[in-house]
Design a protein around this motif. Structure first.
Motif, PDB file in Angstrom:
ATOM      1  N   THR A 241      31.003  15.464  62.615  1.00  0.00           N
ATOM      2  CA  THR A 241      29.765  14.445  62.440  1.00  0.00           C
ATOM      3  C   THR A 241      29.415  14.798  60.865  1.00  0.00           C
ATOM      4  O   THR A 241      29.557  15.989  60.355  1.00  0.00           O
ATOM      5  CB  THR A 241      28.846  15.138  63.345  1.00  0.00           C
ATOM      6  OG1 THR A 241      29.081  14.621  64.534  1.00  0.00           O
ATOM      7  CG2 THR A 241      27.549  14.167  63.022  1.00  0.00           C
ATOM      8  N   THR A 242      29.055  13.899  60.278  1.00  0.00           N
ATOM      9  CA  THR A 242      28.648  14.209  58.858  1.00  0.00           C
ATOM     10  C   THR A 242      27.501  14.830  58.920  1.00  0.00           C
ATOM     11  O   THR A 242      26.406  14.830  59.744  1.00  0.00           O
ATOM     12  CB  THR A 242      28.347  12.697  58.202  1.00  0.00           C
ATOM     13  OG1 THR A 242      27.240  11.992  58.782  1.00  0.00           O
ATOM     14  CG2 THR A 242      29.635  11.690  58.114  1.00  0.00           C
ATOM     15  N   HIS A 243      26.858  15.515  57.552  1.00  0.00           N
ATOM     16  CA  HIS A 243      25.663  16.203  57.644  1.00  0.00           C
ATOM     17  C   HIS A 243      24.436  15.418  58.175  1.00  0.00           C
ATOM     18  O   HIS A 243      23.637  15.844  58.863  1.00  0.00           O
ATOM     19  CB  HIS A 243      25.687  16.902  56.428  1.00  0.00           C
ATOM     20  CG  HIS A 243      24.267  17.758  56.121  1.00  0.00           C
ATOM     21  ND1 HIS A 243      24.243  18.873  56.834  1.00  0.00           N
ATOM     22  CD2 HIS A 243      23.316  17.629  55.534  1.00  0.00           C
ATOM     23  CE1 HIS A 243      23.095  19.586  56.713  1.00  0.00           C
ATOM     24  NE2 HIS A 243      22.372  18.634  55.758  1.00  0.00           N
ATOM     25  N   GLN A 244      24.381  14.013  57.362  1.00  0.00           N
ATOM     26  CA  GLN A 244      23.262  13.456  57.558  1.00  0.00           C
ATOM     27  C   GLN A 244      23.123  13.072  59.189  1.00  0.00           C
ATOM     28  O   GLN A 244      21.849  13.106  59.615  1.00  0.00           O
ATOM     29  CB  GLN A 244      23.442  12.158  56.647  1.00  0.00           C
ATOM     30  CG  GLN A 244      22.122  11.252  56.741  1.00  0.00           C
ATOM     31  CD  GLN A 244      20.834  12.017  56.428  1.00  0.00           C
ATOM     32  OE1 GLN A 244      20.727  13.095  55.631  1.00  0.00           O
ATOM     33  NE2 GLN A 244      19.632  12.286  57.439  1.00  0.00           N
ATOM     34  N   ASN A 245      24.195  12.742  59.761  1.00  0.00           N
ATOM     35  CA  ASN A 245      24.198  12.228  61.279  1.00  0.00           C
ATOM     36  C   ASN A 245      23.691  13.458  62.089  1.00  0.00           C
ATOM     37  O   ASN A 245      23.065  13.445  63.004  1.00  0.00           O
ATOM     38  CB  ASN A 245      25.317  11.817  61.597  1.00  0.00           C
ATOM     39  CG  ASN A 245      25.556  10.282  61.322  1.00  0.00           C
ATOM     40  OD1 ASN A 245      24.631   9.545  60.730  1.00  0.00           O
ATOM     41  ND2 ASN A 245      26.876   9.949  61.215  1.00  0.00           N
ATOM     42  N   GLU A 246      23.962  14.632  61.790  1.00  0.00           N
ATOM     43  CA  GLU A 246      24.039  15.583  62.579  1.00  0.00           C
ATOM     44  C   GLU A 246      22.495  16.262  62.361  1.00  0.00           C
ATOM     45  O   GLU A 246      21.638  16.543  63.192  1.00  0.00           O
ATOM     46  CB  GLU A 246      24.761  17.016  61.923  1.00  0.00           C
ATOM     47  CG  GLU A 246      24.093  18.567  62.484  1.00  0.00           C
ATOM     48  CD  GLU A 246      24.396  19.690  61.153  1.00  0.00           C
ATOM     49  OE1 GLU A 246      25.153  19.551  60.465  1.00  0.00           O
ATOM     50  OE2 GLU A 246      23.184  20.365  61.296  1.00  0.00           O
ATOM     51  N   VAL A 247      22.061  16.154  61.062  1.00  0.00           N
ATOM     52  CA  VAL A 247      20.266  16.182  60.736  1.00  0.00           C
ATOM     53  C   VAL A 247      19.504  15.296  61.650  1.00  0.00           C
ATOM     54  O   VAL A 247      18.563  15.570  62.269  1.00  0.00           O
ATOM     55  CB  VAL A 247      20.255  15.946  59.270  1.00  0.00           C
ATOM     56  CG1 VAL A 247      18.613  16.012  58.968  1.00  0.00           C
ATOM     57  CG2 VAL A 247      20.673  17.174  58.431  1.00  0.00           C
ATOM     58  N   THR A 248      20.061  14.058  61.786  1.00  0.00           N
ATOM     59  CA  THR A 248      19.294  12.900  62.278  1.00  0.00           C
ATOM     60  C   THR A 248      19.190  13.307  64.056  1.00  0.00           C
ATOM     61  O   THR A 248      18.236  13.172  64.519  1.00  0.00           O
ATOM     62  CB  THR A 248      19.722  11.551  62.021  1.00  0.00           C
ATOM     63  OG1 THR A 248      20.032  11.414  60.712  1.00  0.00           O
ATOM     64  CG2 THR A 248      18.989  10.386  62.894  1.00  0.00           C
ATOM     65  N   ALA A 249      20.399  13.729  64.470  1.00  0.00           N
ATOM     66  CA  ALA A 249      20.459  13.785  65.898  1.00  0.00           C
ATOM     67  C   ALA A 249      19.638  15.272  66.353  1.00  0.00           C
ATOM     68  O   ALA A 249      18.928  15.053  66.998  1.00  0.00           O
ATOM     69  CB  ALA A 249      22.199  14.160  66.147  1.00  0.00           C
TER      70      ALA A 249
END
Ligand code: SF4
Length: 240
Positions: A46-54
């Protein structure tokens, strides 16, 4: 394959060159080890941004770890849906929290600081969904232990250079590379970070930018013109 002493020297040489390129940094991780642990589970593929959002969405919908543990599975999956494989990761997170709270009375892993590195590694990798990569990331970043996380970028770059054999898995590469390096957490942190960045920016999957790479002259993949079969690398990759 080169003798082990040559590979250790080559590994240190590559490490020195990337230190010069990217600069040496002090170890840093997320302030909260629980955030690091759950965030690392969410970060898989998963991309860093998508991990942060999750992570943020999950904590907004379920503000306590007990609420995350007790959430209806479908709701938890929905809250982390920006991470890939949410249907796999949500049960891992709930199982982890269930076990942690049952065994330790709270969702808190600060007690790992009191364990030896081997004990902490065993405790973590015995948990559902926690593999060697997640455990080593957590122990290095948050507890400054001398372990070496090997993610997909570190695996690919070290294999193309020839520091590990063409069939060596990322799991086996942890111990092989660790044996070539000083058992010093700051050295290992910089090795991990620099090879990770190099894999992201220069030694990319399909089209590594060999013409601008500071490791080019020592790289087996470059000298073979990209004609190598490696467990870390797509067969269509070309050295440019
Ligand atoms: Fe990767 Fe090319 Fe650099 Fe080798 S020379 S490490 S294949 S970018």
């Amino acid at each position: 394959m080169e003798p082990t002493t040559d590979l250790a020297a080559k590994t240190l040489d590559a490490h020195t060159r990337l230190n010069e390129l990217y600069g040496v940094q002090a170890i840093y991780g997320r302030a909260d080890p629980m955030h690091e642990l759950v965030g690392t589970i969410l970060s898989h593929r998963t991309t860093h941004q998508n991990e942060v959002t999750a992570y943020r969405t999950m904590r907004e919908r379920f503000p306590t770890w007990e609420a995350v543990r007790d959430a209806p599975l479908a709701d938890l999956i929905d809250s982390i849906k920006t991470a890939n494989y949410p249907e796999v990761k949500a049960p891992y997170i709930q199982n982890l929290l269930t076990q942690l709270i049952r065994e330790r009375g709270a969702a808190n892993i600060d007690f790992l600081a009191e364990l030896t590195t081997e004990e902490a590694m065993k405790w973590l990798t015995d948990l559902p969904g926690i593999g060697l990569k997640t455990a080593t990331l957590l122990l290095l970043f948050n507890f400054k232990r001398p372990v070496l996380p090997v993610d997909t970028h570190v695996h690919r770059v070290t294999q193309r250079l020839g520091l590990i054999g063409p069939k060596v898995s990322a799991e086996k590469a942890h111990a092989i590379l660790l044996a070539y390096l000083p058992q010093d957490a700051e050295v290992l942190f910089n090795f991990h970070k620099h090879f990770y960045w190099h894999g992201q920016r220069t030694c990319t999957w399909y089209y590594p930018k060999c013409h601008e790479c500071v490791l080019r002259e020592m790289c087996d993949f470059y000298h073979a013109g990209g004609r190598m079969v490696l467990s870390s690398t797509p067969t269509r990759a070309k050295a440019k």
